[in-house]
Design a protein around this motif. Structure first.
Motif, PDB file in Angstrom:
ATOM      1  N   LEU A 140     -12.299  41.355  35.128  1.00  0.00           N
ATOM      2  CA  LEU A 140     -11.101  40.887  35.805  1.00  0.00           C
ATOM      3  C   LEU A 140      -9.987  40.606  34.792  1.00  0.00           C
ATOM      4  CD1 LEU A 140     -12.839  38.316  38.164  1.00  0.00           C
ATOM      5  CD2 LEU A 140     -11.495  40.263  38.976  1.00  0.00           C
ATOM      6  N   GLU A 141      -8.722  40.723  35.238  1.00  0.00           N
ATOM      7  CA  GLU A 141      -7.639  40.178  34.450  1.00  0.00           C
ATOM      8  C   GLU A 141      -7.790  38.664  34.512  1.00  0.00           C
ATOM      9  OE1 GLU A 141      -4.116  43.495  35.274  1.00  0.00           O
ATOM     10  OE2 GLU A 141      -3.875  41.433  35.965  1.00  0.00           O
ATOM     11  N   VAL A 142      -7.942  38.022  33.377  1.00  0.00           N
ATOM     12  CA  VAL A 142      -8.147  36.582  33.373  1.00  0.00           C
ATOM     13  C   VAL A 142      -6.864  35.887  32.934  1.00  0.00           C
ATOM     14  CG1 VAL A 142      -9.223  36.730  31.079  1.00  0.00           C
ATOM     15  CG2 VAL A 142      -9.543  34.677  32.450  1.00  0.00           C
ATOM     16  N   CYS A 143      -6.477  34.902  33.744  1.00  0.00           N
ATOM     17  CA  CYS A 143      -5.226  34.173  33.538  1.00  0.00           C
ATOM     18  C   CYS A 143      -5.548  32.680  33.505  1.00  0.00           C
ATOM     19  CB  CYS A 143      -4.269  34.498  34.687  1.00  0.00           C
ATOM     20  SG  CYS A 143      -2.726  33.537  34.701  1.00  0.00           S
ATOM     21  N   CYS A 144      -4.768  31.925  32.750  1.00  0.00           N
ATOM     22  CA  CYS A 144      -4.901  30.463  32.737  1.00  0.00           C
ATOM     23  C   CYS A 144      -3.530  29.827  32.881  1.00  0.00           C
ATOM     24  CB  CYS A 144      -5.520  29.976  31.423  1.00  0.00           C
ATOM     25  SG  CYS A 144      -7.298  30.174  31.296  1.00  0.00           S
ATOM     26  N   THR A 145      -3.516  28.635  33.455  1.00  0.00           N
ATOM     27  CA  THR A 145      -2.333  27.775  33.427  1.00  0.00           C
ATOM     28  C   THR A 145      -2.827  26.372  33.114  1.00  0.00           C
ATOM     29  OG1 THR A 145      -0.421  26.968  34.673  1.00  0.00           O
ATOM     30  CG2 THR A 145      -2.372  27.558  35.969  1.00  0.00           C
ATOM     31  N   LEU A 146      -2.530  25.920  31.909  1.00  0.00           N
ATOM     32  CA  LEU A 146      -3.133  24.696  31.373  1.00  0.00           C
ATOM     33  C   LEU A 146      -2.096  23.708  30.847  1.00  0.00           C
ATOM     34  CD1 LEU A 146      -5.760  26.589  29.157  1.00  0.00           C
ATOM     35  CD2 LEU A 146      -6.139  25.766  31.495  1.00  0.00           C
ATOM     36  N   GLY A 147      -0.817  24.007  31.038  1.00  0.00           N
ATOM     37  CA  GLY A 147       0.213  23.165  30.474  1.00  0.00           C
ATOM     38  C   GLY A 147       0.721  23.732  29.156  1.00  0.00           C
ATOM     39  N   MET A 148       1.301  22.890  28.342  1.00  0.00           N
ATOM     40  CA  MET A 148       1.896  23.343  27.088  1.00  0.00           C
ATOM     41  C   MET A 148       0.830  23.769  26.089  1.00  0.00           C
ATOM     42  SD  MET A 148       5.127  20.729  26.587  1.00  0.00           S
ATOM     43  CE  MET A 148       4.197  19.216  26.847  1.00  0.00           C
ATOM     44  N   LEU A 149       1.157  24.801  25.317  1.00  0.00           N
ATOM     45  CA  LEU A 149       0.239  25.376  24.333  1.00  0.00           C
ATOM     46  C   LEU A 149       0.896  25.437  22.967  1.00  0.00           C
ATOM     47  CD1 LEU A 149      -1.244  28.698  25.793  1.00  0.00           C
ATOM     48  CD2 LEU A 149      -2.489  26.574  25.406  1.00  0.00           C
ATOM     49  N   THR A 150       0.127  25.198  21.920  1.00  0.00           N
ATOM     50  CA  THR A 150       0.592  25.479  20.567  1.00  0.00           C
ATOM     51  C   THR A 150       0.314  26.948  20.254  1.00  0.00           C
ATOM     52  OG1 THR A 150      -1.520  24.971  19.505  1.00  0.00           O
ATOM     53  CG2 THR A 150      -0.007  23.126  19.875  1.00  0.00           C
ATOM     54  N   ALA A 151       0.881  27.424  19.164  1.00  0.00           N
ATOM     55  CA  ALA A 151       0.647  28.805  18.753  1.00  0.00           C
ATOM     56  C   ALA A 151      -0.826  29.034  18.445  1.00  0.00           C
ATOM     57  CB  ALA A 151       1.520  29.133  17.545  1.00  0.00           C
ATOM     58  N   ASP A 152      -1.484  28.076  17.788  1.00  0.00           N
ATOM     59  CA  ASP A 152      -2.905  28.232  17.442  1.00  0.00           C
ATOM     60  C   ASP A 152      -3.773  28.264  18.697  1.00  0.00           C
ATOM     61  OD1 ASP A 152      -2.317  28.322  14.759  1.00  0.00           O
ATOM     62  OD2 ASP A 152      -2.818  26.204  14.386  1.00  0.00           O
ATOM     63  N   GLN A 153      -3.448  27.436  19.684  1.00  0.00           N
ATOM     64  CA  GLN A 153      -4.225  27.429  20.927  1.00  0.00           C
ATOM     65  C   GLN A 153      -4.050  28.746  21.681  1.00  0.00           C
ATOM     66  OE1 GLN A 153      -2.431  23.917  22.498  1.00  0.00           O
ATOM     67  NE2 GLN A 153      -3.969  22.532  21.619  1.00  0.00           N
ATOM     68  N   ALA A 154      -2.833  29.261  21.702  1.00  0.00           N
ATOM     69  CA  ALA A 154      -2.599  30.554  22.340  1.00  0.00           C
ATOM     70  C   ALA A 154      -3.407  31.641  21.656  1.00  0.00           C
ATOM     71  CB  ALA A 154      -1.107  30.886  22.304  1.00  0.00           C
ATOM     72  N   GLN A 155      -3.495  31.582  20.343  1.00  0.00           N
ATOM     73  CA  GLN A 155      -4.267  32.582  19.601  1.00  0.00           C
ATOM     74  C   GLN A 155      -5.743  32.503  19.946  1.00  0.00           C
ATOM     75  OE1 GLN A 155      -2.842  34.964  17.724  1.00  0.00           O
ATOM     76  NE2 GLN A 155      -4.890  35.887  17.589  1.00  0.00           N
ATOM     77  N   ARG A 156      -6.276  31.290  20.074  1.00  0.00           N
ATOM     78  CA  ARG A 156      -7.684  31.139  20.465  1.00  0.00           C
ATOM     79  C   ARG A 156      -7.949  31.742  21.840  1.00  0.00           C
ATOM     80  NH1 ARG A 156     -10.656  25.601  20.402  1.00  0.00           N
ATOM     81  NH2 ARG A 156     -12.371  27.046  20.849  1.00  0.00           N
ATOM     82  N   LEU A 157      -7.034  31.520  22.771  1.00  0.00           N
ATOM     83  CA  LEU A 157      -7.193  32.086  24.113  1.00  0.00           C
ATOM     84  C   LEU A 157      -7.142  33.607  24.080  1.00  0.00           C
ATOM     85  CD1 LEU A 157      -4.989  29.539  26.077  1.00  0.00           C
ATOM     86  CD2 LEU A 157      -7.440  29.927  26.470  1.00  0.00           C
ATOM     87  N   GLN A 158      -6.252  34.150  23.273  1.00  0.00           N
ATOM     88  CA  GLN A 158      -6.152  35.601  23.162  1.00  0.00           C
ATOM     89  C   GLN A 158      -7.440  36.182  22.598  1.00  0.00           C
ATOM     90  OE1 GLN A 158      -5.945  37.731  20.299  1.00  0.00           O
ATOM     91  NE2 GLN A 158      -5.595  39.539  21.585  1.00  0.00           N
ATOM     92  N   GLU A 159      -7.984  35.541  21.590  1.00  0.00           N
ATOM     93  CA  GLU A 159      -9.221  36.037  20.978  1.00  0.00           C
ATOM     94  C   GLU A 159     -10.403  35.949  21.932  1.00  0.00           C
ATOM     95  OE1 GLU A 159      -9.440  33.656  17.474  1.00  0.00           O
ATOM     96  OE2 GLU A 159      -7.896  34.803  16.404  1.00  0.00           O
ATOM     97  N   ALA A 160     -10.333  35.015  22.888  1.00  0.00           N
ATOM     98  CA  ALA A 160     -11.401  34.890  23.890  1.00  0.00           C
ATOM     99  C   ALA A 160     -11.286  35.944  24.985  1.00  0.00           C
ATOM    100  CB  ALA A 160     -11.375  33.495  24.509  1.00  0.00           C
TER     101      ALA A 160
END
Length: 332
Positions: free
Chosen positions: A130-150
């Motif tokens: 599936l295309e996986v999407c999240c909405t979790l509030g504000m993100l830092t650049a490092d947190q966004a990178q972790r999500l991308q790698e997942a």
């Protein structure tokens, strides 16, 4: 299909206002023509949105029943177990959804065990294809990178309204905070899902300003949700009038014309719309809806899967099939 190098990123408020205020039938015709040039007009993406952590949010968004400071009937729910979320994702896929979005009522992501569990959820949903999407509030650049790698495909972070009207709706963060999160998401290589809410008491000029911010981004959001205010008892906006459907149609049509390559999502507020009114929105360029087995969109009522599938059949539409490879996930 057209190409991205034909897209504009320099719309003026005057141009957008002219589009929005065209005679209704001309506007819908123009938007439908653009839609047919850029999209498959007989397909609608079915997306499922699941609240994986509900209520108790410290923000003061005036429309939101999940804000801890408002006295609503919404039950606070801790972060769901990963296996529960993956079971919902599998069921959504079996019902025709091609995108699964997980929402947590947080102001911002914190680097803790809950975020580690979100990472595991992202990996699991991605493995389902599936295309996986999240909405979790504000993100830092490092947190966004972790999500991308997942394996995160998309991140939702709505502007909500115009920069000029923003402080009338929310005081616990700034408009620029939202822009910064979107930049962090884009920098990480995650697609952007960002739109807004109409019916908050804003002026037409505010809708135009919001659309201008989105359409003049260096890269348009791949997904643009257009939400009608869902009036939640106990929130400051509970007594606002129901949004006129033609305001929704005009906003969707304008979004379609100026962001033709984007998915325009007919989001919150569908429960108060007839099938005929939703058909007008599809004609104006909407090509995605949120549906779900719980018949809710986060914490507000929403049509159910069977009802939506019957509507698509009645309108000669079909669920969009998204062909994609499972994204490789980092082992870190």
């Amino acid at each position: 299909m057209r190409t991205d190098n034909e897209l504009r990123h320099d719309w003026t408020k005057e141009e957008l206002m002219e589009i929005y205020n065209r005679p209704l039938l001309q506007l819908v015709y123009d938007a439908a023509s653009v839609h047919r040039a850029w999209q498959r007009p007989d397909e609608v993406q079915i997306s499922t949105l699941l609240s994986v952590k509900t209520g108790g949010c410290p923000e003061d968004c005036s429309y939101c029943g999940q804000a801890a400071r408002y006295h609503t009937d919404i039950k606070v729910q801790a972060l769901l177990p990963t296996e529960t979320v993956l079971a919902h994702a599998q069921k959504a896929k079996d019902s025709g959804s091609s995108r699964f979005c997980m929402a947590a009522a947080w102001r911002e992501v914190r680097d803790n065990r809950d975020f580690d569990r979100i990472i595991d959820m992202v990996k699991g949903v991605n493995d389902l294809g599936l295309e996986v999407c999240c909405t979790l509030g504000m993100l830092t650049a490092d947190q966004a990178q972790r999500l991308q790698e997942a394996g995160l495909y998309a991140y939702n972070h709505n502007l909500d309204t115009s920069e000029e009207f923003y402080d009338e709706i929310i005081s616990t963060r700034k408009f620029d905070n939202r822009i910064e999160t979107i930049k962090n998401v884009r920098k990480a290589g995650i697609t952007v899902c960002s739109g807004g809410i109409i019916g908050l008491g804003e002026r037409i000029e505010d809708r135009i300003s919001m659309l201008r911010t989105l359409s003049n981004m260096e890269k348009h959001p791949e997904s643009v949700p257009i939400n009608a205010l869902a009036r939640v008892a106990g929130t400051p906006l509970e007594n606002l009038p129901k949004l006129d459907v033609w305001d929704m149609v005009r906003t969707i049509a304008t979004a379609r014309i100026v962001m033709p390559a984007s998915m325009v999502r007919l989001s919150a507020g569908r429960i108060e719309m007839t099938e005929t009114e939703q058909a007008w929105c599809f004609m104006a360029g909407a090509n995605s809806i949120f549906t779900g087995e719980r018949e809710t969109l986060l914490v507000t009522p929403n049509p159910g899967v069977s009802e939506d599938m019957q509507m698509l059949t009645n309108l000669g539409l079909k669920p969009m099939k998204v062909e994609r490879e499972v994204m490789s996930c980092s082992n870190s």
